[in-house]
Scaffold this active site. Structure first.
Site, short mmCIF file in Angstrom:
data_model
loop_
_atom_site.label_atom_id
_atom_site.label_comp_id
_atom_site.label_asym_id
_atom_site.label_seq_id
_atom_site.Cartn_x
_atom_site.Cartn_y
_atom_site.Cartn_z
N GLU A 46 -5.00 -4.48 -5.25
CA GLU A 46 -3.93 -5.48 -5.18
C GLU A 46 -4.39 -6.70 -4.39
O GLU A 46 -4.12 -7.85 -4.76
CB GLU A 46 -2.69 -4.86 -4.52
N GLY B 100 0.80 -1.21 0.00
CA GLY B 100 0.00 0.00 0.00
C GLY B 100 0.83 1.26 0.00
O GLY B 100 0.34 2.36 0.09
N LYS C 268 13.52 -4.68 1.55
CA LYS C 268 12.20 -5.08 2.05
C LYS C 268 12.23 -6.42 2.78
O LYS C 268 11.19 -6.87 3.26
CB LYS C 268 11.21 -5.15 0.89
O1 LIG Z 1 1.79 -2.09 -2.53
C1 LIG Z 1 2.20 -1.38 -3.42
C2 LIG Z 1 1.46 -0.22 -3.95
O2 LIG Z 1 0.30 0.04 -3.22
C3 LIG Z 1 3.54 -1.66 -4.05
O3 LIG Z 1 3.55 -2.96 -4.61
C4 LIG Z 1 4.58 -1.55 -2.96
O4 LIG Z 1 4.50 -0.23 -2.43
C5 LIG Z 1 6.00 -1.83 -3.45
O5 LIG Z 1 6.36 -0.82 -4.34
P1 LIG Z 1 7.85 -0.79 -4.96
O6 LIG Z 1 7.94 -1.95 -5.90
O7 LIG Z 1 7.92 0.52 -5.65
O8 LIG Z 1 8.82 -0.90 -3.81
#
Ligand SMILES: O=C(CO)[C@H](O)[C@H](O)COP(=O)(O)O
Length: 283
Positions: free
Chosen positions: A136, A128, A154
């Protein structure tokens, strides 16, 4: 798997230029190289020719998923439909020349691949960060296989360890103040997500709702499913950016160019080499 006719208007974008059988890719390093490696590995391992309905997530890692899918070639892609998780995701599909479907027409999805803001050791995710968690989660739940991809930043043990912005919570605009108060009462530190420099006032989602970001104490974050259920029951909450017990696998691109993959059964493969320049093997 649904059998689908190729759409008349779609011409998938051309593959990366090939020389002596290898892909000529834009040189990347650091976080972007890590994102690309994770995305490519996830597509190679989970998007097979028999997979026809594919969910495309949101964020900055997912464009590499679409890039790898395009490399599989028009022969296989013209017989697929790609379902978006928001405006950005839809634009990715359309600009790649892939057949655009919607979840109304294809409520059962073969594979959904999406990014994450953080992943714990049990594959529970905070999602999010881009305010897309409602659509999603619909596509993650609708998929037989839900796969998460991310760069090394992450990859955590407990949620909240690295992602300090908090749990993204989509709320009805009318209810945001009362939800903020309830979140404080349960130990959160809620903040209404603002639109940033480009927009005065709060961020508004693709579903015309607000987003509240709220960190919680580790005692709550280490039981994300319970936390998600408690928040979801609050009147006015539309969806919670905690994806628990959903992902079958998570792929992390590492700083050294290797991949770490974690699986729902608890298996972890550390430091696997992945050659992004090798063309995808598609039957
Ligand atoms: O949940 C999401 C959007 O709502 C995205 O998948 C999450 O924020 C990861 O983004 P990124 O690939 O830019 O790190």
């Amino acid at each position: 798997m649904a059998t689908v006719a190729p759409p008349p208007h779609t011409t998938p974008a051309s593959n990366a230029t090939h020389q002596d059988g290898r892909l000529q890719l834009k040189p990347l390093e650091g976080v972007e190289a890590a994102k690309r490696a994770a995305a490519y590995a996830s597509v190679d391992n989970h998007i097979k020719p028999e997979h026809k309905i594919i969910g495309i997530g949101s964020g900055s890692t997912v464009p590499y998923v679409v890039e790898r899918i395009v490399q599989q070639g028009p022969k296989v892609n013209l017989h697929r439909w790609f379902i978006p998780t928001g405006f950005q995701s839809k634009e990715l599909i359309v600009k790649a020349g892939l057949p655009l479907g919607d979840v109304d027409s294809f409520p059962v999805i073969d594979v959904t691949i999406d990014g994450a803001d953080e992943v714990d050791s049990s594959l529970n995710c905070i999602k999010g960060g881009g305010a897309c968690q409602l659509r999603e989660k619909v596509l993650a739940e609708s998929a037989s296989t839900f796969i998460v991809i991310a760069d090394y930043r992450k990859n955590s043990t407990i949620l909240g360890e690295k992602w300090s912005q908090g749990v993204p919570i989509e709320v009805a605009q009318f209810a945001y103040a009362s939800v903020m108060r309830r979140l404080e009462q349960m130990g959160g530190k809620p903040a209404l997500r603002m639109g940033g420099g480009a927009k005065a006032g709060p961020c508004v989602t693709d579903n015309s709702n607000f987003v509240i970001d709220s960190p919680f104490p580790e005692s709550l974050m280490k039981k994300p499913a319970e936390l998600s259920d408690r928040i979801k029951l609050m009147t006015g909450v539309v969806e919670v950016g905690l994806f628990c017990n959903m992902a079958k696998a998570a792929y992390f691109g590492n700083q050294d160019g290797t991949i770490t993959s974690k699986y729902a059964g608890g298996e972890v493969k550390e430091g696997e080499q992945f050659d992004v320049g090798r063309s995808p093997m598609v039957a």
